[in-house]
Design an enzyme around this catalytic site. Structure first.
Site, PDB file in Angstrom:
ATOM      1  N   ARG A 135      -9.311 124.781  33.480  1.00  0.00           N
ATOM      2  CA  ARG A 135      -9.655 124.270  32.143  1.00  0.00           C
ATOM      3  C   ARG A 135      -8.884 124.978  31.029  1.00  0.00           C
ATOM      4  NH1 ARG A 135     -13.681 125.900  29.108  1.00  0.00           N
ATOM      5  NH2 ARG A 135     -14.869 126.703  30.871  1.00  0.00           N
ATOM      6  N   TYR A 192      -3.527 101.497  19.017  1.00  0.00           N
ATOM      7  CA  TYR A 192      -4.044 101.282  20.365  1.00  0.00           C
ATOM      8  C   TYR A 192      -5.566 101.113  20.294  1.00  0.00           C
ATOM      9  CZ  TYR A 192      -5.554 102.281  25.096  1.00  0.00           C
ATOM     10  OH  TYR A 192      -6.164 102.214  26.307  1.00  0.00           O
ATOM     11  N   ASP A 241       1.661 108.465  18.459  1.00  0.00           N
ATOM     12  CA  ASP A 241       1.440 108.027  19.832  1.00  0.00           C
ATOM     13  C   ASP A 241       2.779 107.461  20.303  1.00  0.00           C
ATOM     14  OD1 ASP A 241       0.893 106.572  22.142  1.00  0.00           O
ATOM     15  OD2 ASP A 241      -1.147 106.099  21.504  1.00  0.00           O
ATOM     16  N   LYS A 296       1.015 105.686  31.465  1.00  0.00           N
ATOM     17  CA  LYS A 296       1.979 104.602  31.290  1.00  0.00           C
ATOM     18  C   LYS A 296       3.362 105.016  31.810  1.00  0.00           C
ATOM     19  CE  LYS A 296      -1.681 102.845  29.558  1.00  0.00           C
ATOM     20  NZ  LYS A 296      -2.042 102.925  28.142  1.00  0.00           N
TER      21      LYS A 296
HETATM   22  C1  LIG Z   1      -3.044 103.361  27.386  1.00  0.00           C
HETATM   23  C2  LIG Z   1      -2.755 103.887  26.050  1.00  0.00           C
HETATM   24  C3  LIG Z   1      -3.495 104.938  25.501  1.00  0.00           C
HETATM   25  C4  LIG Z   1      -4.697 105.540  26.194  1.00  0.00           C
HETATM   26  O1  LIG Z   1      -4.354 106.165  27.377  1.00  0.00           O
HETATM   27  P1  LIG Z   1      -5.392 106.357  28.612  1.00  0.00           P
HETATM   28  O2  LIG Z   1      -4.576 107.116  29.588  1.00  0.00           O
HETATM   29  O3  LIG Z   1      -5.813 105.003  29.054  1.00  0.00           O
HETATM   30  O4  LIG Z   1      -6.550 107.131  28.090  1.00  0.00           O
HETATM   31  C5  LIG Z   1      -3.136 105.391  24.246  1.00  0.00           C
HETATM   32  N1  LIG Z   1      -2.120 104.849  23.563  1.00  0.00           N
HETATM   33  C6  LIG Z   1      -1.385 103.843  24.054  1.00  0.00           C
HETATM   34  C7  LIG Z   1      -0.283 103.273  23.239  1.00  0.00           C
HETATM   35  C8  LIG Z   1      -1.675 103.326  25.310  1.00  0.00           C
HETATM   36  O5  LIG Z   1      -0.950 102.302  25.779  1.00  0.00           O
END
Ligand SMILES: *Cc1c(COP(=O)(O)O)cnc(C)c1O
Length: 389
Positions: A48, A102, A174, A199
């Protein structure tokens, strides 16, 4: 060795590897321990605390990929996003979010922040000026997404970081859609780079993880609160993510090439009304994308011709999978109206430019000829059914 930054594939393959001193194996051994010997007060290893050997190695690779001093990895993209926001916001603070956000981040903003006395605004559009309009005296963070979901709008990172620096505001992005291969926001002055590693970093639709890259100082700040919230990533997944990252540049470049070709194909198709891809000259923000991206990514969106049913089209696909997620090596499609934006009113959606026939396309690494054939046969089926209906 010089200090020159290594090539992208070399970083992907080698940086941060955990050396197998014992057997000289070619890949990082995996250290599963959740209990380590106490050495001194300064070195307390614990999963952690984000400091197991595999976690530390992976963080080095991600920092190198994003041109930052340090990084942290989390159990999901949302863990990375929420932990980072909570590290920089306290009661009485205000945050400006870009409007097209998102869905999970939007949900976090509207359901969680008020509980902690944190106020927020969404910008009217995606331009730096729109974000500037929402700044208040107590604004502490500006949070952007470029390219955005699902219309792939591009926000000027340099302009946002300049206006934020003037006012001592921390900027966060992001960077999931671009991946570190196509865009490195700190080179444009953005402070903190967040990824859903679920992703492009994972890339095979089999990992859930998140990452944050920033200066050591900012990472220390996030670390302090993240060890309280506890969203670190298990060593098995850390190891799998390290393996996935070795091929990230190869995968993403193949996806960039395929997406560019698919965008051109769709733009010339009479059954498609609009295509949104930052690599198309017709894209509103094409020049800006040229300036700040080194590849345009594997994500694009398109609108079926008025009258053609998006859901029937997706059901008719044989190779491309209808899917909620994105960025895997396999091509997937999703209707924002039926999924991510289903809870929004039609009016609100249309204000954001999201029409009923819009389809988001996560382009994989298959041969484009096969993808084109699949789309053509699905369009033919939907057209036939539309005529017969
Ligand atoms: C999928 C996604 C997230 C969230 O990610 P998780 O791994 O599902 O928690 C945040 N921002 C974007 C642009 C995403 O495509």
């Amino acid at each position: 060795m010089t200090n020159k930054r290594k090539g992208i594939n070399t970083i992907c393959t080698h940086v941060g590897e955990v050396k197998d001193e014992q057997f000289k194996g070619a890949v990082s051994p995996i250290y599963m321990a959740s209990s380590y010997a106490f050495e001194d007060v300064e070195v307390k290893r614990y999963p952690r605390y984000f400091n197991t050997p595999n976690q530390e190695g992976l963080c080095k690779k991600i920092a190198a990929l994003e041109h930052t001093e340090a990084a942290l990895i989390f159990s999901s993209g949302m863990a990375a996003i929420s932990h980072t926001l909570m590290a920089f916001l306290k009661a009485g603070d205000h945050i400006v979010f870009q409007q097209t956000l998102y869905g999970g981040t939007y949900n976090f903003a509207v359901t969680q922040l008020e509980k902690y006395g944190i106020s927020y605004s969404f910008s009217e559009g995606w331009k730096a000026k729109d974000l500037e309009n929402e700044i208040k005296p107590n604004t502490k963070v500006i949070y952007i997404e470029t390219p955005s979901n699902p219309l792939l709008t591009i926000t000027d990172m340099n302009a946002v970081s300049n206006l934020a620096k003037e006012k001592n505001i921390v900027t966060m992005i992001d960077n999931t859609f671009a991946s570190p291969i196509n865009q490195n926001p700190v080179d444009f002055g953005i402070d903190i780079v967040i990824h859903s590693a679920t992703k492009y970093m994972g890339g095979h639709s089999d990992i859930c993880a998140g990452a944050v890259a920033a200066s050591q100082e900012h990472i220390d700040t996030i670390w302090q609160s993240s060890i309280c919230f506890g969203g670190s990533l298990s060593d098995q997944t850390v190891w799998l993510l390290e393996r996935s990252l070795k091929t990230m540049a190869l995968r993403v470049k193949a996806q960039n090439d395929n997406a560019q070709q698919m965008a051109a194909f769709l733009e010339n198709n009479v059954d498609i009304d609009a295509v949104y891809y930052p690599g198309l000259k017709s894209h509103e923000d094409y020049n800006l994308a040229m300036k700040q991206m080194c590849g345009f990514g594997g994500m694009l969106s398109f609108e079926l011709k008025e009258g053609l049913d998006a859901s029937a089209f997706m059901k008719a696909l044989q190779l491309i999978k209808p899917s909620m997620s994105l960025a895997g090596v396999e091509s997937t499609m999703l209707s924002p109206v039926l999924t991510s934006h289903a809870l929004m009113s039609k009016e609100d959606r249309e204000k954001q430019g999201i029409k009923d026939g819009l389809i988001r396309f996560s382009v994989g690494i298959e041969e484009v000829e096969d993808l084109i054939m699949d789309i053509e046969q699905a369009l033919a089926k939907v057209k036939l059914n539309t005529v017969l209906a």
